[in-house]
Motif scaffolding. Structure first.
Motif, short mmCIF file in Angstrom:
data_model
loop_
_atom_site.label_atom_id
_atom_site.label_comp_id
_atom_site.label_asym_id
_atom_site.label_seq_id
_atom_site.Cartn_x
_atom_site.Cartn_y
_atom_site.Cartn_z
N THR A 133 0.83 -1.20 0.00
CA THR A 133 0.00 0.00 0.00
C THR A 133 0.86 1.25 0.00
O THR A 133 2.00 1.24 0.46
CB THR A 133 -0.94 0.02 1.22
N GLY A 134 0.30 2.35 -0.50
CA GLY A 134 1.04 3.59 -0.54
C GLY A 134 0.58 4.47 -1.68
O GLY A 134 -0.53 4.32 -2.21
N SER A 135 1.43 5.40 -2.09
CA SER A 135 1.12 6.33 -3.17
C SER A 135 2.41 6.76 -3.85
O SER A 135 3.50 6.62 -3.27
CB SER A 135 0.36 7.54 -2.61
N TRP A 136 2.28 7.29 -5.07
CA TRP A 136 3.48 7.75 -5.78
C TRP A 136 3.05 8.72 -6.89
O TRP A 136 1.86 8.86 -7.19
CB TRP A 136 4.26 6.59 -6.37
N GLY A 137 4.04 9.39 -7.49
CA GLY A 137 3.74 10.29 -8.60
C GLY A 137 4.75 11.39 -8.73
O GLY A 137 5.93 11.23 -8.40
N LYS A 138 4.28 12.55 -9.20
CA LYS A 138 5.10 13.74 -9.36
C LYS A 138 4.46 14.87 -8.55
O LYS A 138 3.52 14.62 -7.79
CB LYS A 138 5.22 14.11 -10.84
N ASP A 139 4.95 16.09 -8.71
CA ASP A 139 4.32 17.22 -8.04
C ASP A 139 3.07 17.59 -8.83
O ASP A 139 3.12 17.90 -10.01
CB ASP A 139 5.30 18.41 -8.00
N PHE A 140 1.91 17.55 -8.15
CA PHE A 140 0.63 17.73 -8.82
C PHE A 140 0.18 19.19 -8.93
O PHE A 140 -0.94 19.45 -9.38
CB PHE A 140 -0.45 16.91 -8.11
N ALA A 141 1.01 20.14 -8.52
CA ALA A 141 0.68 21.56 -8.68
C ALA A 141 1.08 22.02 -10.08
O ALA A 141 2.17 21.70 -10.56
CB ALA A 141 1.39 22.40 -7.62
N VAL A 142 0.20 22.76 -10.74
CA VAL A 142 0.48 23.25 -12.09
C VAL A 142 1.65 24.22 -12.07
O VAL A 142 1.70 25.14 -11.25
CB VAL A 142 -0.76 23.93 -12.69
N GLY A 143 2.63 23.99 -12.96
CA GLY A 143 3.76 24.90 -13.09
C GLY A 143 4.72 24.88 -11.91
O GLY A 143 5.40 25.86 -11.64
N LYS B 276 -7.38 0.60 3.27
CA LYS B 276 -7.60 0.94 4.67
C LYS B 276 -7.09 2.34 5.00
O LYS B 276 -6.11 2.80 4.42
CB LYS B 276 -6.90 -0.07 5.58
N TYR B 277 -7.76 2.99 5.92
CA TYR B 277 -7.33 4.27 6.53
C TYR B 277 -7.17 5.40 5.50
O TYR B 277 -6.49 6.38 5.77
CB TYR B 277 -6.03 4.09 7.31
N GLN B 278 -7.82 5.28 4.38
CA GLN B 278 -7.76 6.36 3.39
C GLN B 278 -9.03 7.21 3.50
O GLN B 278 -9.67 7.53 2.51
CB GLN B 278 -7.57 5.80 1.98
N ASP B 279 -9.36 7.57 4.73
CA ASP B 279 -10.54 8.41 4.97
C ASP B 279 -10.38 9.76 4.29
O ASP B 279 -11.34 10.31 3.76
CB ASP B 279 -10.74 8.62 6.47
N MET B 280 -9.18 10.33 4.36
CA MET B 280 -8.89 11.60 3.72
C MET B 280 -7.97 11.34 2.53
O MET B 280 -6.82 10.94 2.70
CB MET B 280 -8.21 12.57 4.70
N ASP B 281 -8.51 11.56 1.35
CA ASP B 281 -7.76 11.32 0.12
C ASP B 281 -7.45 12.66 -0.51
O ASP B 281 -8.36 13.37 -0.98
CB ASP B 281 -8.59 10.44 -0.82
N MET B 282 -6.19 13.03 -0.55
CA MET B 282 -5.77 14.32 -1.11
C MET B 282 -5.57 14.21 -2.63
O MET B 282 -5.23 13.15 -3.15
CB MET B 282 -4.49 14.80 -0.46
N ALA B 283 -5.78 15.31 -3.33
CA ALA B 283 -5.63 15.33 -4.78
C ALA B 283 -5.23 16.74 -5.23
O ALA B 283 -5.59 17.73 -4.59
CB ALA B 283 -6.92 14.91 -5.47
N GLY B 284 -4.49 16.79 -6.34
CA GLY B 284 -4.13 18.08 -6.93
C GLY B 284 -4.46 18.07 -8.40
O GLY B 284 -4.20 17.08 -9.10
N ASP B 285 -5.04 19.17 -8.92
CA ASP B 285 -5.33 19.26 -10.34
C ASP B 285 -5.15 20.69 -10.81
O ASP B 285 -4.53 21.51 -10.12
CB ASP B 285 -6.73 18.71 -10.65
#
Length: 383
Positions: free
Chosen positions: A51-61, A170-179
């Protein structure tokens, strides 16, 4: 020709010919399709950390557009403690980070700065996540290791401690996102009867905005992601496929159903996020790092030369959508970034069977599997 003269020629050529830009804008009519999955690598902690998360910086620019981050949870599938930051995809493939830090900076038994759940995102140079064992929202700077907290205690606060998480996470009650519209938090609440609630988050002071309440029960979904202020929700079809089946548009307060299938590397989705800078979906899939290219309806292309806007053009389908309409084209697009991956992991997808039985009475999906031309075989799925 000297190096200096060569650089001048290259610069002149870049300014002479128009370039086409899509990323970071909302000049389209919503998500149309996604590519077959591109398997990048197993996370750096290994197969036991699913379990976990990955990616890049989700803020534009953002200033870290080429950086990647990987944040596997501990084996308890709850605690977010140690992360890695990579300066490029090549460094990620080589397991060569520029930063590897633990949020557990004290000797206390309870890690007050740690997080919980796979809802963490990297936005404008900081990690945002649900603080461990609390209803607080945390922001951690990976360079200074300064952690800020904000308690969420309004009239209908977000749930925590696995009360309203996703179906298989599990325990992903608060799911953050950037667009393209900013930083978001997706959660469930008691007053909403466990349905998905969407809120904007101020990344500077961690204050949350007015909620949008949907008709979808959060613990029946497998995950969600945001694109241009529109929430997209997924549900499980079988062990090899997910379906993006629902959307809620915060711009108009309208919701509806769609049908877009996503092929999976492994059966369970732990996290799913959209990056507006490269228009890819990033999935943490039972320890494996996977991404998808996206295609949008009627996407307007922005034509520029030397950084100056020349014109815009829009067709029935975007140029990008036309070029990626075939599964072969989508596979080829993914192979470019995957060429440095190991043969073992590249072959993993091609060995996946399509014999899984459908669950929960969902409609059957007819699959045609094709071998991609060249290195790094991928699976192409068509309805």
């Amino acid at each position: 020709m000297s190096v200096s003269d060569q650089a001048k020629v290259e610069c002149t050529c870049r300014n002479k010919f128009p370039s086409y830009s899509y990323a970071g804008t909302c000049q389209h009519d919503g998500l149309q399709s996604v590519s077959p999955p591109v398997l990048v690598k197993l996370n750096w902690k290994g197969a036991n950390f699913k379990t976990g998360s990955w990616g890049k910086d989700f803020a534009v620019g953002n200033r870290l557009k080429d950086h990647y981050w990987v944040f596997p949870m501990n084996k308890d599938e709850r605690t977010l403690e140690t992360f890695r930051l990579y300066s490029s995809l090549k460094k990620l493939l080589l397991y060569s980070p520029i930063r590897e830090y633990s949020l557990n900076v004290t000797s206390k038994k309870k890690c007050e700065s740690c997080g919980q759940g796979g809802g963490v995102v990297f936005y404008n140079g900081s990690f945002f996540y649900n603080c461990y064992d609390s209803r607080a929202l945390c922001r951690a700077d990976p360079f200074t290791m300064k952690v800020s907290k904000m308690e969420l205690d309004d009239q209908d606060p977000a749930s925590f401690n696995n009360w309203f998480s996703y179906r298989d996470a599990k325990y992903q009650d608060m799911d953050m996102a950037g667009d393209e519209k900013g930083l978001w938090m997706v959660h469930g609440s008691t007053l909403a009867n466990g349905n998905v609630v969407i809120r904007k988050v101020n990344p500077n002071n961690l204050k949350v905005g007015t909620p949008w309440i949907t008709t979808q029960s959060k613990n029946k979904l497998t995950n969600t992601f945001m694109i241009c202020g529109v929430l997209y929700a997924t549900k499980r079809v079988n062990s090899t496929h997910e379906e993006i089946f629902y959307y809620y548009d915060t711009n108009t307060a309208r919701e509806g159903n769609i049908r877009i299938f996503m092929e999976k590397v492994m059966p369970t989705v732990q996290s799913l996020n959209y990056n507006p800078n490269d228009e890819k979906l990033y999935m943490f899939n039972e320890g494996y790092l996977v991404y998808y290219d996206t295609v949008f309806k009627n996407q307007i292309k922005v034509i520029s030369r030397g950084g100056k806007l020349l014109a815009t053009d829009q067709g029935q389908d975007s140029e990008r959508g036309q070029s990626q309409a075939g599964a072969g084209a989508l596979v080829a697009a993914g192979q470019k970034d995957q060429s440095a991956a190991s043969h073992t992991e590249r072959d993993f997808l091609s060995k996946r069977g399509n014999d899984a039985k459908l669950e929960e009475g969902e409609a059957a999906v007819s699959l045609v599997r094709q071998e991609a031309v060249g290195e790094g075989n991928q699976l192409a799925a068509t309805e």
